[in-house]
Design a protein around this motif. Structure first.
Motif, PDB file in Angstrom:
ATOM      1  N   VAL A 135      31.754  15.401  16.049  1.00  0.00           N
ATOM      2  CA  VAL A 135      30.977  16.503  16.510  1.00  0.00           C
ATOM      3  C   VAL A 135      30.249  15.929  17.619  1.00  0.00           C
ATOM      4  N   ASP A 136      30.175  17.169  18.590  1.00  0.00           N
ATOM      5  CA  ASP A 136      29.314  17.004  20.040  1.00  0.00           C
ATOM      6  C   ASP A 136      28.129  17.797  19.271  1.00  0.00           C
ATOM      7  N   THR A 137      27.036  17.273  19.913  1.00  0.00           N
ATOM      8  CA  THR A 137      25.615  17.581  19.335  1.00  0.00           C
ATOM      9  C   THR A 137      24.884  17.981  20.707  1.00  0.00           C
ATOM     10  N   PRO A 138      23.703  18.890  20.246  1.00  0.00           N
ATOM     11  CA  PRO A 138      22.705  19.212  21.128  1.00  0.00           C
ATOM     12  C   PRO A 138      21.972  17.560  21.618  1.00  0.00           C
ATOM     13  N   ILE A 139      21.209  17.634  22.570  1.00  0.00           N
ATOM     14  CA  ILE A 139      20.194  16.673  22.762  1.00  0.00           C
ATOM     15  C   ILE A 139      18.885  16.539  21.747  1.00  0.00           C
ATOM     16  N   SER A 140      19.293  16.172  20.629  1.00  0.00           N
ATOM     17  CA  SER A 140      18.307  16.467  19.707  1.00  0.00           C
ATOM     18  C   SER A 140      18.290  15.560  18.611  1.00  0.00           C
TER      19      SER A 140
ATOM     20  N   VAL B 205      29.155  11.933  14.550  1.00  0.00           N
ATOM     21  CA  VAL B 205      28.404  12.962  15.204  1.00  0.00           C
ATOM     22  C   VAL B 205      27.557  12.512  16.315  1.00  0.00           C
TER      23      VAL B 205
ATOM     24  N   ILE C 178      20.151  15.075  14.994  1.00  0.00           N
ATOM     25  CA  ILE C 178      21.426  14.025  14.712  1.00  0.00           C
ATOM     26  C   ILE C 178      21.183  13.332  13.564  1.00  0.00           C
TER      27      ILE C 178
ATOM     28  N   ARG D 197      35.633  16.880  12.440  1.00  0.00           N
ATOM     29  CA  ARG D 197      35.253  15.554  11.917  1.00  0.00           C
ATOM     30  C   ARG D 197      34.347  14.795  13.215  1.00  0.00           C
TER      31      ARG D 197
END
Lengths: 325, 401, 354
Positions: free
Chosen positions: A54-59, A27, A63, A52
């Protein structure tokens, strides 16, 4: 046996473990579709799919919180903090939550997770994208800290970090991503807490980490041409620390130099110097000397950054002067 | 709150926070002679961190105000007395009153590089000699003032001292009273070198076997992951066994499961109770582990921590493991305790020069090692069984190291 | 230039008063067994925390502690509605949430007293109560952090297909920290099975949340920013909480994603034991003390035909349980000194070197 870049070795190490264990997830920002801003996770989305990888927000807090919550409920996540400098915006999750929870809960909660991060300077990225933060992390009880310097070590230490039941900060040196090395075929599983002697020698011990390892090795060759036979150790793992290998070498050679890519105050070498004086004092044949960046943020201009980072020349000159005085 | 004279109950300045040492009475909410209920606020107080109301510890009448408004007093000072008017049904269980026990604050004694050299060698005029040179000179009886250095700026090098020592030593045979370390190319390993020059019997600690009971001892060596069995003992009341100790104890426990003939008769296949003791120069600490064969290294470490008690282990165990940590003693040949057919002693971990296989050719390495002495009753345990067990212990210890 | 805070005078602001009608939920479809369970649960929290306060005044409870007196309906309502294997994430004000999951009183009280028989062996204390076997995944003392961690547990449940839901409780002050907003967006994006419950007791530590928040409702008015419905409930009515909890848990289990619930309530005491709460208007404090969730609920049960004797019997049982826990906690040993050196690493030890 194949030639592999350091950056490809990151993906290979993670893939090796994801194939073996479906509890391993990845992640982070841009780790899936883009394959990572440093291209260290290319191919993982295709092989393992979006549940499995996972791209996430800038957070960054979100994360690492997600990684922690997943780890405490049975998974073994790998989370990426894109630049290690960004640890500063999620340091609470790392220090107050991830590092302390097992202890605070009397051992009830296990946190088998890895935080991989692009670390270190030399890429002219300036002060907010160039720091080496190993010494921040090693100051916190409850975190393990490793920094590989070769592609083979990247694969093996990543596997060891993922298999470890404790949280591991996995520092990838950005300046080494393009470097290549031989990597054996098949699964590679290294062990945390082990240093490696990269070059044996009699006259002095140089401890180095990450991108400082190739520089220390080059300096050692230069010194050999001038009649000084120095041993170069790749520390690799700051927590746990392989004091057997390190202090054994210091006891043998009687001289200790550290080459650190961090400001001098409270760098990792200071801790090892303190150990050496506690435990090998009567074997020392001269003062311990640390070669670090000055106590300044890293500048951006290439000429200035080169000036302040330990270089093959500055390492060799410092050691030669010390051994001959 | 404590009971006062004539059954009166004292109201004291509470400790509102660990760092608060004193408090100020802001306002009395009750006056002398007024009735108060149990836990009814009596007064308001202020500290540098906290404002709070102090409740009455009992139902009754406020009998006396000792500290007036705006007065500042230490925590614990009596502020007032309440005369209980009636038995208080709400009285809670009494406080134990036991102050928290601080862990015994032993003075930290940093371990010197070796026991016999805890202070730097003295004597001679003050020279800028390195610690290594001073140590070598001390060990070999060389007077540094008599040497001319060959190093940079005339500095005395370790080689200078070793050369002088070779010239000075008239007798090649070391005497036990004044051991002379033998300089070797590999770095001197102080403890093992000095100790190894002495004959074995003088090293063994109280090892005389009982006249009526013969036993046989096999000795091996094992790599260990730390320089000491006992970890940081400066903050605990008894010496605390470290991860290296747990690793070898777990190795023994595991091996006993495969070699039950080494257990006391009747101990059972689960290894019964395993007695573990660790001795330092200052005494012996021990722990009785039950079901030890089921534990991993972490489990053993936790149980050793939890069960550590000063003194020798109690009798009745199926097997006994001893860990010796003493700079002057390499290992000990111990008799199996009564009722047991074998016992194992791990000697003081020391750094040793060993020949290793380096890509097919012999090489030299420095390893942290311990001697392992397995003593057993030859009438009950065959030499083959003892050997197999010892090999198993070493293999298991190495696989965990 | 006029400061935005010119109108704000510390400790002087309009009182926010509780609802007047206490009979609204009398006719709700809730089993009487659940309802007596709610009463018992709230009673346990109330008596337990009062005892904890007494023991503090006797200097047996050290450090700090944050009581939920007056806020019990939220913990009890969720505790009754949650599945046994659901996850609770609480703040440092977590005694009630811990008891709500069925954690026995003795280890909780012993932990407050720093005893070896404490829930965490004396290494966590009041602010970090955790009991993994009861689904109590921890009490977190840094504002906002645990919302992100609850997301992780929900992510794990989603990945494993376990049907578990993570429920995360936090105070009104949390709505102004960055981690709150990171966590809400993250949960909404991945439709995580998580329920965020803002226990709005209207004061952060000493300052009114309404004085320093840009919107009127600190949590509910933020919900739309993350595509969530605003849910505002009476946090002093255990039935209202129980029903809202059931809806949010069902939604999460159905795969429809997170909920954000703002439950309005009031703490009877100060922020922590170090705070007598003098900054609040006295008529506000009095009005809310009169709207005590236990009194509201006791009256309702009587109206619904539960006998006063039955409620008194519950009260007596709870008091006896708290007395027993008090005795067992006080009788507990101090932690063994060696225990300070365990549980840093998975191998049980604390060594950082070989």
């Amino acid at each position: 046996m194949a030639q592999l870049t350091y950056r490809d070795a990151v993906a290979r190490g993670i893939a090796q473990e994801m194939r073996r264990d479906e509890r391993v997830l990845l992640v982070g920002e841009d780790v899936a579709g883009a394959g990572g801003v440093f291209k260290t996770t290319v191919g993982l989305l295709d092989e393992f799919g979006p549940t499995r990888v996972v791209d996430t927000p800038i957070s960054e807090q979100a994360i690492l919180g997600a990684a922690m919550g997943a780890a405490m409920t049975g998974l073994r996540p790998v989370a990426e903090i894109m630049f290690s400098d960004f640890f500063a915006v999620c340091w609470d999750i790392v220090v107050n939550q991830i590092a302390k929870t097992r202890y605070m809960t009397g051992g009830q909660v296990s946190l088998p997770l890895v935080i991989k991060t692009g670390n270190g300077g030399g890429l002219r990225f300036g002060a907010q994208h160039s720091q080496s933060i190993e010494n921040w992390a090693m100051a916190i009880p409850g975190l393990k800290v490793v920094t590989p310097s070769t592609p083979e070590d990247v694969v093996g230490l990543m596997a060891a970090a993922i298999r470890d039941d404790d949280p591991v900060i996995f520092c990838e040196h950005k300046g080494l991503y393009a470097s290549k090395g031989e990597v054996p075929d098949g699964d590679i599983i290294d062990s945390l807490g082990t240093a490696k002697v990269r070059r044996p020698g009699r006259d002095a011990t140089i401890l180095s980490l990450g991108m400082m390892v190739p520089r220390a090795l080059a300096a050692a060759e230069a010194l050999a041409a001038r009649g000084m036979d120095v041993e170069v150790i790749d520390v690799r793992s700051l927590v746990p620390l392989d004091t057997q290998t390190i202090l054994g070498s210091v006891s043998r050679t009687g001289r200790l130099f550290t080459v650190e890519e961090n400001p001098q105050l409270l760098g990792w070498g200071a801790e090892i110097a303190s150990l050496a004086s506690d435990e090998c004092f009567w074997d020392l044949d001269g003062p311990i000397q640390r070669i670090t960046t000055p106590h300044i943020p890293l500048p951006s201009a290439d000429s200035l950054e080169d000036l302040v980072m330990p270089s093959e020349e500055s390492i060799a000159t410092t050691i030669e002067k010390a051994l001959q005085s | 709150m404590t009971g006062g004279r004539e059954g009166r109950v004292a109201v004291t300045m509470p400790q509102l926070g660990e760092t608060v040492a004193e408090g100020t009475v802001l306002r009395w909410l009750k006056q002398v002679g007024e009735a108060v209920a149990d836990q009814e606020p009596l007064l308001e107080i202020s500290t540098d961190k906290v404002d709070a109301e102090v409740p009455s510890p009992a139902a009754g009448v406020l009998a006396e105000i000792v500290v007036g408004e705006d007065e500042t007093v230490d925590v614990g000072t009596v502020l007032a007395h309440v005369a209980p008017g009636a038995p208080s049904p709400g009285q809670r269980a009494e406080a134990t009153g036991a102050p928290p026990v601080e862990p015994a604050a032993e003075e930290r004694s940093p371990s010197p590089p070796s026991g016999e050299r805890s202070s730097p060698p003295a004597g001679g005029p003050r020279h800028r000699h390195s610690p290594r040179v001073r140590r070598l000179a001390h060990d070999s009886g060389v007077d540094l003032a008599s040497l001319t250095g060959t190093g940079p700026a005339g500095r005395v090098t370790p080689d200078d001292v070793e050369r002088a020592a070779r010239h000075a030593a008239p007798e090649p045979v070391p005497s036990p009273e004044a051991p002379v370390s033998v300089p070797t190319r590999a770095a001197p390993q102080r403890v093992s070198t000095a100790a190894a020059t002495e004959p074995l019997p003088s090293l063994a600690r109280s090892s005389a076997p009982a006249a009526n009971r013969a036993f046989r001892t096999l000795v091996a060596e094992v790599d260990v992951p730390a320089a000491q069995w006992v970890g940081s003992s400066d903050q605990a009341s008894v010496p605390v066994p470290g991860s290296a100790a747990a690793a070898v104890v777990a190795a023994v426990a595991g091996a006993l499961r495969s070699h039950p003939s080494l257990l006391a008769p009747g101990a059972g296949a689960d290894a019964g109770d395993l007695a573990v003791s660790w001795s330092t120069g200052s005494g012996t600490t021990s722990c009785l582990l039950s079901q030890a064969g089921e534990l991993n290294v972490g489990g053993v470490a936790q149980r050793l921590l939890a069960g550590a008690t000063a003194g020798e282990p109690p009798p009745g165990a199926g097997f006994t493991v001893s860990l010796l940590q003493d700079t002057d003693v390499l290992f000990e040949v111990a008799e199996p305790p009564p009722g047991q057919v074998a016992t194992i002693v791990f000697g003081t971990p020391t750094r040793r020069v060993v020949v290793v296989d380096a890509d097919g050719s012999p090489g030299i390495a420095i390893r942290q090692r311990s001697s392992v002495a397995l003593s057993h009753d030859p009438g009950t345990v065959s030499r083959e069984a003892a050997l197999a067990f010892l090999r198993d212990v070493v293999r298991r210890a190495h696989s965990r190291a | 230039m006029r400061s935005p805070l010119t109108d704000h005078v510390y400790g002087q602001h309009a009182s926010v008063l509780p609802p007047q009608d206490q009979t609204r939920h009398d006719g709700d479809d809730i089993d009487l067994a659940v309802r007596t369970g709610l009463y018992r649960s709230m009673r346990e929290m109330r008596v337990f925390e009062k005892r904890a306060y007494d023991l503090f005044m006797k200097q047996l409870v050290k450090g700090t502690s944050h009581l939920s007196l007056g806020m019990e309906a939220i913990a009890a309502g969720f505790g009754q509605a949650m599945r046994r294997d659901d996850y609770t994430f609480a703040t440092y004000r977590g005694h009630a949430h811990t008891l709500a999951r069925g954690v026995p009183m003795t280890p909780v009280l012993a932990e407050l007293l720093g005893r070896a028989n404490g829930l965490l062996g004396g290494k966590g204390g009041s602010m970090h109560l955790t009991s993994v076997e009861h689904g109590m995944m921890g009490s977190y003392a840094i504002i906002g952090a645990h919302l992100t961690i609850a997301n992780g547990a929900a992510w794990s449940a989603q990945y494993r297909g376990s049907g578990q839901v993570a429920v995360c409780f936090f105070g009104d002050g949390t709505t102004n920290i960055g981690a709150f907003h990171e966590a809400l967006n993250y949960a909404a994006v991945y439709k995580l099975p998580v329920v965020f419950v803002c226990e709005n007791n209207m004061y952060m530590e000493y300052t009114s949340i309404f004085d320093i928040t840009a919107v009127e409702r600190p949590a509910a008015d933020r919900a739309s920013a993350y595509g969530l419905e605003p849910v505002l409930i009476d946090g002093n009515d255990a039935d209202e909480v129980y029903l809202a909890a059931g809806r949010a848990l069902d939604r999460a289990r159905a795969g429809d994603g997170p909920s954000l619930i703002e439950a309005v309530t009031y703490r009877h005491g100060g922020h922590s034991r170090a705070d007598p709460g003098k900054y609040r208007p006295s008529e506000e404090v009095e009005a809310w003390k009169a709207y005590d969730p236990l009194d509201v609920y006791r009256d309702r049960l009587i109206r619904l035909g539960v006998s006063a004797d039955e409620l008194l019997a519950i009260d007596a049982e709870v008091l006896a349980a708290v007395d027993t826990a008090t005795q067992e906690a006080i009788a507990g040993d101090l932690p063994a000194p060696e225990s300070a050196f365990t549980d840093l690493w998975a191998d049980g030890g604390w060594s950082w070197r070989n």
